[in-house]
Design a protein around this motif. Structure first.
Motif, mmCIF file in Angstrom:
data_model
loop_
_atom_site.group_PDB
_atom_site.id
_atom_site.type_symbol
_atom_site.label_atom_id
_atom_site.label_comp_id
_atom_site.label_asym_id
_atom_site.label_seq_id
_atom_site.Cartn_x
_atom_site.Cartn_y
_atom_site.Cartn_z
ATOM 1 N N PRO A 256 0.810 -1.231 0.000
ATOM 2 C CA PRO A 256 0.000 0.000 0.000
ATOM 3 C C PRO A 256 0.840 1.277 0.000
ATOM 4 N N ALA A 257 2.102 1.174 0.455
ATOM 5 C CA ALA A 257 2.961 2.360 0.499
ATOM 6 C C ALA A 257 3.692 2.591 -0.816
ATOM 7 N N LEU B 152 2.337 2.178 -4.504
ATOM 8 C CA LEU B 152 1.375 1.831 -5.556
ATOM 9 C C LEU B 152 1.433 2.862 -6.676
ATOM 10 N N THR C 123 -1.330 3.940 -7.920
ATOM 11 C CA THR C 123 -2.458 4.795 -7.552
ATOM 12 C C THR C 123 -2.046 5.774 -6.470
ATOM 13 N N GLY C 124 -2.296 7.048 -6.651
ATOM 14 C CA GLY C 124 -1.998 8.023 -5.621
ATOM 15 C C GLY C 124 -3.131 8.124 -4.620
ATOM 16 N N ALA C 125 -2.807 8.552 -3.397
ATOM 17 C CA ALA C 125 -3.825 8.699 -2.353
ATOM 18 C C ALA C 125 -4.922 9.664 -2.792
ATOM 19 N N ILE D 149 -8.280 8.293 -4.186
ATOM 20 C CA ILE D 149 -9.171 7.502 -3.331
ATOM 21 C C ILE D 149 -10.143 8.436 -2.624
ATOM 22 N N PRO E 55 -9.057 3.451 7.010
ATOM 23 C CA PRO E 55 -7.752 3.144 6.410
ATOM 24 C C PRO E 55 -7.753 1.805 5.671
ATOM 25 N N ARG E 56 -8.426 0.822 6.247
ATOM 26 C CA ARG E 56 -8.485 -0.512 5.640
ATOM 27 C C ARG E 56 -9.200 -0.461 4.293
ATOM 28 N N ALA F 7 -7.085 1.631 1.711
ATOM 29 C CA ALA F 7 -5.937 0.870 1.203
ATOM 30 C C ALA F 7 -6.410 -0.211 0.247
ATOM 31 N N ALA G 214 -7.150 1.385 -3.072
ATOM 32 C CA ALA G 214 -5.926 1.789 -3.768
ATOM 33 C C ALA G 214 -5.219 0.566 -4.363
ATOM 34 N N LEU H 248 -4.761 -6.669 4.800
ATOM 35 C CA LEU H 248 -5.857 -5.690 4.847
ATOM 36 C C LEU H 248 -7.151 -6.314 5.380
ATOM 37 N N ALA I 48 -11.881 -9.029 0.012
ATOM 38 C CA ALA I 48 -12.845 -8.514 -0.972
ATOM 39 C C ALA I 48 -12.086 -7.962 -2.183
#
Lengths: 290, 290
Positions: free
Chosen positions: B8-9, B11, B13-15, B18, B24-25, B28, B31, B60, B66
């Motif tokens: 997750p740190a 990726l 994909t940028g924060a 999202i 947070p779960r 992440a 993302a 996660l 999922a």
């Protein structure tokens, strides 16, 4: 210790207690949760820990993982320790991710994602020290522990674990030596390290040798009850004291009413108390004699 | 093959992509899903399969499981096979539950609970044949396959897998013999069985011996790229034909832009195409020569 190995087709909870309108996955998760809560409530006073079998939750997917987190919360409220039995084993970053899942979680750019908060986890050592060490490091950050598969309780254990190595000894004895080495850095006041071993209760002859090789390891002792192991044969496990051996039973507690008759919760309570008595009597005898 | 090992740190994909208001779960998980979809879209034409690393999703929790199901659905829509890399290993009913989770699911009193629908899974053989067979049985019900850890690519592999046994041979060679035996019952028209082996690409000297011991096994070959393995050294894997070897790369594809520069998706596409070319050129040369 109470092993939680819930089969959705064989629960105390009846299908009639689950609300309508859920997906099969959600309904099975609810039923498993209700079953595990009842088992914990019936036996918590006679146990020190639960040992959820991760496979049984994983098979329900996302609903299973949500259920597992709720089962663990319930056990912790009852004052029980949690031993996450997943037998994971993989290299460096991957083992670190598994350790995060089972212990404290991980930090992400989206905030901290909590792990399951286990007190101990089972680990498969086949891939070598670099598959075990990330779990040990993560465990030490939260005061938790690791239980390495050394000599398991199943018939197939003889296929590889019992193989004789050139230079004397078997594979499981070599694994035991690594467990001892990894744990030596952190032996507590009671003489027990934070790296323990899974040693099946089904072959008592191995226990004395295992204790010789791992003097400060906590032994998780599966195989009592349904698999044929007897508490009376487990003396070497308790040599460092009462906490040196963790006797775990799943099916013999959850299904006690099948043999003993009566209501499931009462039968489970009686069987858990019987196992605790047997383990305490044995460990007291050894500690007094030692 | 595209290894999916999403941190997750780290990726694509940028924060900022999202939505707000998620835990947070959940954030992440979203993302990771976006990252894996982009990776699949960039490389699907040059791959035959994805290999999700289960630990990265498990960390996660419920959101991770999922996410994993959605990643797999996306890969299947792109026509890719799915190799669930979880290295599970446990006895009878437990291995059966893991197999249910990864392959077809299980029937419950609440209806059928679907599994992940994997085409192959990795399995840890330490506990013996009874830890492998439930996976093989479950795989045969859906035409799937099993990949048993034989000689892994990590440095610690030498701790136990390379130990010499009394009576000649190493532990990994003994495991290879069991793989060959378990697979013999089901060898397909192309000469490949449904029980394959994980054989690290980092020690090419082992590959020829592994092929000698397992003539009909598909080899999953981790360790190419970031761990130092080179496709040019993998010839023995392809002796039964192009499908005899599955070259898997994770970090070298997802992080190709770090070394090659440019946009992540374009760099990943180019690296996946380069690996495919190298593997095909090698396997064609071997098949023509054979």
């Amino acid at each position: 210790m109470l092993g939680l190995d819930p089969d959705p087709a064989d629960l105390w909870t009846g299908a009639e207690e689950i609300p309508d309108g859920l997906t099969p996955r959600e309904a099975a998760g609810r039923a498993v949760l209700a079953h595990c809560r009842s088992l914990i409530d019936a036996t918590a006073h006679a146990c020190v820990a639960i040992k959820p079998q991760l496979a049984r939750f994983e098979v329900l997917g996302a609903a299973g993982w949500a259920t597992l987190a709720e089962v663990i919360a319930h056990a912790q409220q009852a004052g029980l320790l949690v031993i996450a039995d997943g037998k994971r084993g993989d290299i460096d970053v991957t083992a670190g991710a598994y350790a995060g899942a089972l212990f404290a979680g991980i930090d992400t750019p989206y905030g901290h994602v909590q792990g399951l908060g286990a007190d101990m986890v089972t680990v498969n050592p086949l891939m070598g020290a670099d598959a075990i060490e990330p779990f040990v490091r993560a465990a030490r950050q939260t005061g938790a522990g690791v239980l390495v598969l050394v000599r398991t309780s199943n018939p197939g254990a003889s296929d590889f674990e019992d193989l004789e190595l050139v230079g004397s000894g078997t594979l499981w004895e070599r694994i035991a030596e690594m467990v001892d080495e990894l744990g030596r850095a952190n032996v507590g006041e009671q003489g027990l390290s934070d790296v323990g071993a899974v040693v099946g209760a089904t072959v008592p002859a191995h226990l004395a040798r295992a204790r010789e090789l791992m003097s400060s390891a906590t032994f998780l002792l599966p195989g009592v009850g349904a698999q044929g192991g007897r508490i009376e044969d487990l003396a070497p496990a308790f040599e460092p004291g009462r906490a040196g051996g963790l006797v775990t039973a799943s099916r013999s507690i959850a299904a006690a009413h099948r043999t003993a008759g009566g209501e499931p919760a009462a039968a489970a309570r009686a069987e858990a108390e019987r196992l605790r008595e047997a383990a305490w009597t044995l460990s007291d005898r050894i500690v007094r004699a030692g």
